[in-house]
Write a protein that holds these residues in place. Structure first.
Motif, PDB file in Angstrom:
ATOM      1  N   LEU A 123       0.839  -1.208   0.000  1.00 32.33           N
ATOM      2  CA  LEU A 123       0.000   0.000   0.000  1.00 32.33           C
ATOM      3  C   LEU A 123       0.866   1.247   0.000  1.00 32.33           C
ATOM      4  CD1 LEU A 123      -2.864   1.301   0.319  1.00 32.33           C
ATOM      5  CD2 LEU A 123      -2.477   1.186   2.792  1.00 32.33           C
ATOM      6  N   ARG A 124       1.895   1.250   0.837  1.00 39.42           N
ATOM      7  CA  ARG A 124       2.798   2.407   0.880  1.00 39.42           C
ATOM      8  C   ARG A 124       3.490   2.597  -0.459  1.00 39.42           C
ATOM      9  NH1 ARG A 124       4.260   0.155   5.848  1.00 39.42           N
ATOM     10  NH2 ARG A 124       6.188  -0.644   4.929  1.00 39.42           N
ATOM     11  N   ALA A 125       3.962   1.490  -1.047  1.00 39.15           N
ATOM     12  CA  ALA A 125       4.663   1.597  -2.331  1.00 39.15           C
ATOM     13  C   ALA A 125       3.745   2.102  -3.433  1.00 39.15           C
ATOM     14  CB  ALA A 125       5.243   0.232  -2.710  1.00 39.15           C
ATOM     15  N   ALA A 126       2.460   1.745  -3.366  1.00 33.54           N
ATOM     16  CA  ALA A 126       1.526   2.119  -4.432  1.00 33.54           C
ATOM     17  C   ALA A 126       1.113   3.580  -4.366  1.00 33.54           C
ATOM     18  CB  ALA A 126       0.295   1.219  -4.375  1.00 33.54           C
ATOM     19  N   CYS A 127       0.887   4.091  -3.145  1.00 37.28           N
ATOM     20  CA  CYS A 127       0.389   5.466  -3.068  1.00 37.28           C
ATOM     21  C   CYS A 127       1.394   6.448  -2.472  1.00 37.28           C
ATOM     22  CB  CYS A 127      -0.919   5.534  -2.296  1.00 37.28           C
ATOM     23  SG  CYS A 127      -0.814   5.042  -0.571  1.00 37.28           S
ATOM     24  N   GLY A 128       2.539   5.949  -1.998  1.00 38.41           N
ATOM     25  CA  GLY A 128       3.585   6.850  -1.515  1.00 38.41           C
ATOM     26  C   GLY A 128       3.100   7.743  -0.389  1.00 38.41           C
ATOM     27  N   ASP A 129       3.396   9.017  -0.531  1.00 42.20           N
ATOM     28  CA  ASP A 129       2.995   9.994   0.495  1.00 42.20           C
ATOM     29  C   ASP A 129       1.644  10.624   0.196  1.00 42.20           C
ATOM     30  OD1 ASP A 129       5.406   9.579   1.815  1.00 42.20           O
ATOM     31  OD2 ASP A 129       6.444  11.082   0.583  1.00 42.20           O
ATOM     32  N   ALA A 130       0.994  10.166  -0.867  1.00 40.99           N
ATOM     33  CA  ALA A 130      -0.277  10.785  -1.266  1.00 40.99           C
ATOM     34  C   ALA A 130      -1.412   9.777  -1.150  1.00 40.99           C
ATOM     35  CB  ALA A 130      -0.170  11.312  -2.689  1.00 40.99           C
ATOM     36  N   CYS A 131      -1.595   9.199   0.051  1.00 38.54           N
ATOM     37  CA  CYS A 131      -2.633   8.178   0.256  1.00 38.54           C
ATOM     38  C   CYS A 131      -3.993   8.788   0.548  1.00 38.54           C
ATOM     39  CB  CYS A 131      -2.233   7.260   1.406  1.00 38.54           C
ATOM     40  SG  CYS A 131      -1.052   5.961   0.924  1.00 38.54           S
ATOM     41  N   GLU A 132      -4.034  10.012   1.018  1.00 39.79           N
ATOM     42  CA  GLU A 132      -5.295  10.615   1.432  1.00 39.79           C
ATOM     43  C   GLU A 132      -6.283  10.640   0.272  1.00 39.79           C
ATOM     44  OE1 GLU A 132      -7.719  11.855   4.377  1.00 39.79           O
ATOM     45  OE2 GLU A 132      -5.583  11.429   4.628  1.00 39.79           O
ATOM     46  N   GLY A 133      -7.451  10.051   0.495  1.00 45.37           N
ATOM     47  CA  GLY A 133      -8.484  10.025  -0.542  1.00 45.37           C
ATOM     48  C   GLY A 133      -8.302   8.925  -1.559  1.00 45.37           C
ATOM     49  N   ARG A 134      -7.152   8.241  -1.526  1.00 43.34           N
ATOM     50  CA  ARG A 134      -6.886   7.175  -2.511  1.00 43.34           C
ATOM     51  C   ARG A 134      -6.853   5.793  -1.885  1.00 43.34           C
ATOM     52  NH1 ARG A 134      -1.362   8.074  -4.803  1.00 43.34           N
ATOM     53  NH2 ARG A 134      -1.944   6.291  -6.106  1.00 43.34           N
ATOM     54  N   ALA A 135      -6.683   5.721  -0.566  1.00 38.66           N
ATOM     55  CA  ALA A 135      -6.514   4.436   0.103  1.00 38.66           C
ATOM     56  C   ALA A 135      -7.861   3.910   0.599  1.00 38.66           C
ATOM     57  CB  ALA A 135      -5.540   4.577   1.264  1.00 38.66           C
ATOM     58  N   PHE A 136      -8.155   2.660   0.249  1.00 36.67           N
ATOM     59  CA  PHE A 136      -9.387   1.990   0.666  1.00 36.67           C
ATOM     60  C   PHE A 136      -9.029   0.624   1.245  1.00 36.67           C
ATOM     61  CE2 PHE A 136     -10.922   5.272  -1.983  1.00 36.67           C
ATOM     62  CZ  PHE A 136     -12.273   5.466  -1.734  1.00 36.67           C
TER      63      PHE A 136
END
Length: 766
Positions: free
Chosen positions: A512-525
């Motif tokens: 999950l970290r590798a996929a969204c990096g530092d921009a997880c807000e609003g993208r992580a489910f």
């Protein structure tokens, strides 16, 4: 008859195989329309009972799930790569052939194509039996034996695995043999050419069918001396030899041009290992062996409160109405057909026996040569694709043997007694096979229901809120049944195929970290899948994540999708924080003082959507989406077996005696300790290590911890591991123990008495 046709059977030629059937007309059932109709209806009922459990299965192998993802454009691009990687030139065409069941993305189409392939095998068995013996009663008897002895398994069995491709090739191979037998008897060169073409087409899914060619010279051989018999045989089989030779040249040429390291298509000459593969896969084709081999599966999926108690008593305890009907019909059909099958000429039964022996013994030979299957059998695998193929040869051979004995005793007093014994025996085998097939199909159906529910989730309004470029953390989506385990990128590709959107589905927090990096807000489910073990009842929870997932999963709302027979449920979920919160379900408040955890009833009786769904919301504190639990559902992440041990590289399969269980290992082996919870865990693994000699040593190593070495055998070890959410820890074993004598495996030590105690990590509890 021209000079290429085989000679007719005569007194002076003493042909091994019969000539044109002019002296003895084909035996049959007469012209009684009522009798023929009754037999037809009986066979239709038997067939329906045999195949009906498999009408609800879906993907049962990883290969099936991967092929189903491909569009025709992707297949066009990948077929050469598949051929190159596996070293099989026929994949250039076979990839398209195997893709036919998935060309239309609809379950009814998929199942229809699959069943056409399987039913074609039974029709081909009837055809080849008829052409070999010229006896319709015998062909019907062989068909009956084939129907009630065909066994399903999880291990790449063609009843449900690899739909259409392999089964259709088996049909082509059997029809080719039947056509050639008709050519031998009648001298019709068109039948010989058609036989050669069918044989050639059968080669385009599996190398095993090349060895079916042994049947053709055996059928063509005559007892006229070696020279004349050989010349007659060569004239008869030259089309098959030519087309088979073309296949071999293309196959070998492609392998030379594109060498492969694929273990399933290599050769390793080890007589003991080769014989073990041949014997194991062949033995599993014998009637009722699936019943003997799958006691654990029956107990796991049994519908009885006490589980499967074993033996005939266990079968009778779970008897179903359709099995009673099957047993009665099988006994009656056998009683009627077997005496009439004895009218077959003995010499024709002889050649049918030869063909049955070939079909029962040659499909396993290519697998016996391959190191991959040698290793699989050493690890405990009991069957594979050739088991299903060999089963039809076993059915034909068994039918010939039973009929031959019946011919020998038909004019004696015990003739009717033999028929009665065969009828009762075949009825008994049909019951055991029906029981076995039912529970295999049940487990496979349960495994496939996950796709039904996830398809509904992907079509939902809630899932449409996941943005393009979103990342879905869904560890439980990788929880499969038996061998139905999907690859790491499978769900990402599945979502893209079914929605056309770029959404990554990942199994771990690092991913999950590798996929969204530092921009997880609003993208992580987050998504959670859970199901009952003995039924297809299941649910999925879907939630947008807030904050840092590594500090605990948190969401203001969770959408729950339920596919269940039960529509009146109890639900529990945890609420984070220390402030009283208001919780609503579909906008209706259920409590305004939620703190810690909430238990609420969910009543959807009177609603008839499948699946049904509802939305949970909480304010001001967030929910823990991984904590959602519905009553009567199994949730391994929170309550059952959060930490488990997996025997990895270097270990052999589990062995047991009574309550004792152990795993043998080579000089070096790896034990994986896996946390399948969303919470960090501290686990203590206790085990006993026994070497092959009292003085040998076994060392246990774990990253970041001091190694532990035993100075005696057996020795008890205790290892503590701290694991984050969905994290693995590896324990490496090294041994100087000598190899155990008398076993083909490389046995150095074994691990037994393994116990795991676990608790929440102290870092989380603080």
């Amino acid at each position: 008859m021209d000079d290429e046709a085989l000679p007719s059977m005569s007194d002076d030629s003493q042909a091994l195989l019969p000539g044109p059937p002019v002296a003895t007309a084909p035996t049959g059932l007469g012209k009684d329309a009522g009798l023929i109709l009754s037999i037809t209806v009986a066979f239709l009922i038997v067939t329906a009972i045999v195949v009906s459990p498999f009408l609800t299965t879906r993907y049962v192998t990883q290969d099936d799930s991967q092929v189903a993802l491909l569009s025709w454009r992707e297949l066009w691009r990948s077929c050469f790569e598949s051929a190159r990687v596996t070293g099989r030139v026929y994949f250039l065409l076979a990839s398209w052939f195997g893709w036919i069941p998935y060309a239309v993305d609809h379950f009814v189409y998929f199942k229809a194509v699959q069943m056409i392939g399987v039913l074609g095998n039974f029709l081909a068995l009837f055809y080849v039996s008829w052409k070999l013996t010229h006896s319709r009663p015998f062909a019907l008897f062989a068909l009956l034996v084939g129907l009630v002895t065909t066994q399903a398994r999880w291990e790449h069995n063609l009843v449900t695995a690899f739909p259409w491709a392999f089964s259709t090739s088996l049909t082509l191979a059997m029809v080719a043999i039947g056509l050639f037998a008709e050519y031998v008897d009648r001298g019709d060169k068109r039948k010989r050419l058609l036989s050669a073409c069918f044989f050639f087409l059968s080669l385009f899914t599996y190398e095993s069918f090349l060895l079916y060619a042994i049947a053709f010279p055996l059928l063509a051989w005559t007892r006229q001396g070696i020279a004349r018999g050989t010349a007659t045989m060569v004239r008869a089989v030259w089309p098959h030899a030519l087309l088979g030779g073309l296949f071999v040249v293309a196959y070998v040429g492609f392998r030379l041009a594109y060498p492969t390291a694929y273990g399933g298509n290599q050769m390793r000459f080890s007589p003991a290992a080769m014989f073990a593969v041949w014997k194991t896969f062949g033995r599993s084709a014998l009637p009722a062996t699936a019943f003997a081999d799958q006691t654990g599966l029956f107990d796991e999926f049994s519908g009885s409160y006490s589980g499967y108690v074993g033996g005939l008593l266990g079968v009778l305890k779970e008897m179903r109405v359709e099995w009673v009907i099957l047993v009665i019909l099988v006994a009656l059909l056998c009683w009627f057909l077997l005496p009439r099958a004895t009218e077959s000429q003995g010499i024709r039964l002889g050649r049918a026996s030869i063909v049955g022996l070939v079909m029962a013994s040659v499909p396993q030979i290519p697998h016996a040569l391959a190191p991959q299957y040698q290793e699989w059998v050493a690890l405990g695998v009991k069957s594979h694709v050739p088991t299903y193929l060999a089963g039809f040869g076993v059915a034909l051979l068994l039918s010939c043997a039973l009929t031959a004995v019946a011919r020998a005793v038909r004019r004696r007093v015990g003739g009717w007694g033999w028929t009665a014994c065969v009828a009762l025996g075949l009825a008994y085998i049909s019951l055991l096979t029906a029981f076995s097939n039912f529970y295999v199909a049940k487990s496979q159906t349960i495994a496939g229901r996950k796709w039904d529910l996830i398809d509904a989730v992907l079509r939902s309004e809630a899932f449409r809120s996941v943005p393009d470029g979103g990342v879905l953390l869904a560890p439980s989506w990788w929880h499969g049944v038996n061998i139905m385990q999907v690859l790491p990128d499978y769900w990402t590709r599945y979502v893209r195929k079914n929605t056309g959107r770029q959404i990554q589905v990942v199994r771990t927090l690092p991913a999950l970290r590798a996929a969204c990096g530092d921009a997880c807000e609003g993208r992580a489910f987050f998504a959670k899948y859970a199901s009952e073990r003995r039924a297809a009842n299941q649910y999925v929870a879907l939630a947008p994540l807030e904050g840092d997932p590594e500090k605990g999963l948190a969401a203001r709302m969770v959408d729950v999708f339920v596919l269940s027979d039960n529509r009146w449920l109890s639900m529990f979920f945890a609420v984070r924080g220390d402030t009283d919160s208001t919780v609503t379900i579909d906008g209706v408040p259920v409590t305004d003082s939620a703190k810690g955890g909430v238990w609420v009833p969910v009543d959807r009786r009177g609603q008839h959507q499948a699946p049904f769904s509802f939305r949970i919301q909480s304010q001001p504190e967030a929910l823990d989406p991984d904590s959602v639990v519905l009553s009567d559902y199994l949730d391994g992440d929170r309550f059952v077996g959060s930490v488990r041990a997996l025997f990895g590289d270097g270990f052999y399969g589990e062995e047991r005696s009574g309550a004792a269980k152990w795993n043998w290992a080579q000089e070096q082996a790896t034990l994986i300790v896996r946390n399948e919870s969303s919470l960090p865990r501290e686990a203590t693994v206790s085990l006993v290590v026994s070497g092959t000699a009292p003085s040998c040593h076994v060392t246990l190593e774990q990253a970041g911890a001091k190694a532990s070495t035993s100075d005696r055998s057996p020795a008890e070890h205790s290892v503590t591991a701290r694991m984050g959410p969905w994290e693995d820890r590896e324990i490496h074993f090294k041994s100087d123990c000598p190899r155990a004598p008398g076993d083909p495996r490389n046995l150095r030590f074994n691990v037994h008495s393994l116990r795991i105690s676990e608790k929440l990590s102290s870092e989380r509890q603080q």
